[in-house]
Write an enzyme that holds these catalytic residues in place. Sequence first.
Site, PDB file in Angstrom:
ATOM      1  CB  VAL A 450      -8.482   3.392   0.380  1.00 22.58           C
ATOM      2  CG1 VAL A 450      -7.629   3.947  -0.728  1.00 22.58           C
ATOM      3  CG2 VAL A 450      -9.396   4.470   0.921  1.00 22.58           C
ATOM      4  CG  ASP A 451      -9.384  -2.338   4.122  1.00 24.96           C
ATOM      5  OD1 ASP A 451     -10.570  -2.382   4.472  1.00 24.96           O
ATOM      6  OD2 ASP A 451      -8.449  -2.817   4.788  1.00 24.96           O
ATOM      7  CE  LYS A 452     -11.350   1.626  10.176  1.00 24.14           C
ATOM      8  NZ  LYS A 452     -10.216   1.363  11.109  1.00 24.14           N
TER       9      LYS A 452
END
Length: 762
Positions: A450-452
């Site tokens: 996941v990207d933040k």
Amino acid sequence: MPVKDPVCGMTVDPATAKHSTIHDGATFYFCSGGCKTRFEADPATYLSPAPKPAEPADEHAVYTCPMHPEIHQDGPGDCPICGMALEPMVPAAHTPSSREMSYMARRFWLGLVLTLPLFTMEMGGHLLGWHGLVAMPTSGWVQFALATPVVFWAGWPFIVRGWRSVVGRHLNMFTLIALGTLVAWLYSTAALIFPDIFPATFRDRDGAVALYFEAAAVITVLVLVGQVLELRARERTSGAIRALLGLSPRTARLLRPDGGEEEVGIAEITRGDSIRVRPGEKVAVDGVVTDGRSAVDESMVTGESQPVTKEPGDRVIGGTVNQSGALTVTAEGVGQDTVLARIVAMVATAQRSRAPVQRLADSVAAWFVPAVIGVALAAFAAWSIWGPDPRMPHGLVAAVTVLIIACPCALGLATPMSIMVGIGRGAQAGVLIRDAEALERMEKIDTVVVDKTGTLTEGRPGVTAVVPAGGIDETELLRLAAGLERASEHPLARAIVRAAEERALVIPAVTDFDSPAGKGVLGTVEGRTLAIGNAAFMEEQGVVTSGLAHQADRLRDHGATAVFVAIDGRIGGVIAIADRIKRNAKAVVGELHRQKVRIVMLTGDNLTTAQAVADSLGIDEVHADVLPGDKQALVEKLKAQGRVVAMAGDGVNDAPALAAADVGIAMGSGTDVAIESAGITLLQGDLSGILRARRLSRATMRNIRQNLFLAFVYNAMGVPLAAGVLYPHFGIVLTPIFAAAAMSLSSVSVIGNALRLRRATL
């Protein structure tokens, strides 16, 4: 580039077409060997066809086959591979019963009216001893008169499709149906007209040759029942698309340049037009709010149950419902450019895609029909040699029963019906599936990357803490700070103003405002001198910050930016601003952990900020200061380790990693390029959509396995029973009528099981 088969009009891909020929220096491609043969026999007929009569406009829609989505043609017809009726690729919002279903229903009712007396005569003779009521050969001619229109009018579509399957060398279920009914009718007709040509092995104890007109007619009627039920069920699989299409209003209230309003058709709205949306009305197009404030229900598009507040500058989606105040909206997306239109197109395309599990059914179907014909011939031979007298009629009945019971329709429908219903159900819950392969893979993932920013977090800064110094409370500190920051356009300033608005504070006006570049802001609010900025800026203003230095450091350790607020030359407090974690992110991460899924976070932010977010959520692995190219490399590294990887992101820089992952998941609030690169799009832009996508994948794949099991078990049991394996030990033999009923019910049971997905809990 796809081309059309000049004989049947089907769309053919030259790169994969197996049949082609050259005529007058041009290459022509064909869907089957039969089309190629007919073309080569008389090319002029197909290169200069007679003009067709005018057809209704709706017949020019592109039609396809649910079992063979590679088949495309303009207007309705039959699939050249399996013979099934084609259906529109994208159904209309208000589609009446299909023409094919009406066509089959008419034939069924006429067939039923003629078959009932025929069935009564035959069964009455067997059960009630009515043979003497109508003497032979009169009884035979009555049966002939009743059965012939049933077989050759009511059952004519099956005969035509069966013939096409032989000519086109695509043997299918209609090959078996046509063979079974024609063999029974032809045999009976020959026995009626030329009884003397039959040897003793074909005669019963009374010397008569048995007639099977009743079997041919009842088989036809039962298959018609199955077709009507199947077509009705297939229409229901498109319910999700029709529901989406039904969301779009047909009219809009256009604002004229003179300030007046007029109601116009939705097709008349163009980009840049202003429209009025009153309370209770649907938003007609995608656009931006220019005036008004209201709560908008977006649940039918995004799946989000809570209404979303819209005010000037916010985007609205066509098809959503305005609940409270009036809105003025400037149109940006109209026609096929709306979110709703793109969703419909994506869902329709995905419903026609093929899951890898479909290859199993395809490989079986390739040899299934020839094998069944072989089994039917073997059954005929076995009964003719070892069966009871009269042997030949018993062999004929066994062969016809095998042909009818083994129709592979249920096997072919098992996967595509579940895919169609499952993807439609996902669309209703705000989970858009780009293709069936992504849906199948989703249940197998063991790692989520996941990207933040924008995925775990909201993607915009927000106030996370307000720490006042002595002599002022938290609310007053935030109110004064918002009054000063309202004159600034800095993202941190907007976060402070937004926090005050969320608390419904009355924000005061500012005078003498100044914003020294890169330092902070100064001004007068309610007669008090305020300054907001970092510690260095406070030092320049002669403000001592040591009393709050420890609190500021602690806030920074949690990934926030700490800004000091000075009031009248003294420190008033510190405000923490950070990209806030999405409200349900922690619960989603926890549930994924319970499902044995590893969570890897990667971000271009610094390690301190990233680690603070990871610690609060319990994320397994963190990669900070990551460049866009590094994201893709990390995904490929995880895949090389044997992990099944899903990547969730929303930005342009996430697109390469989304494309590299086994399943790319785009957050619906993200960019178009991210959505185009992903296999799954979460319209809500919410991490809980990952859980919904996994539940959908599991439910759909479980449904497919159930359907394949039903289809395989049905044929594995039905064919031997029809061939007569139980007769030597138990004296049990199936009739062609029972076989026809079982065959129809098998297809309906598979579709009925697929339709259960419409009620799946996501």
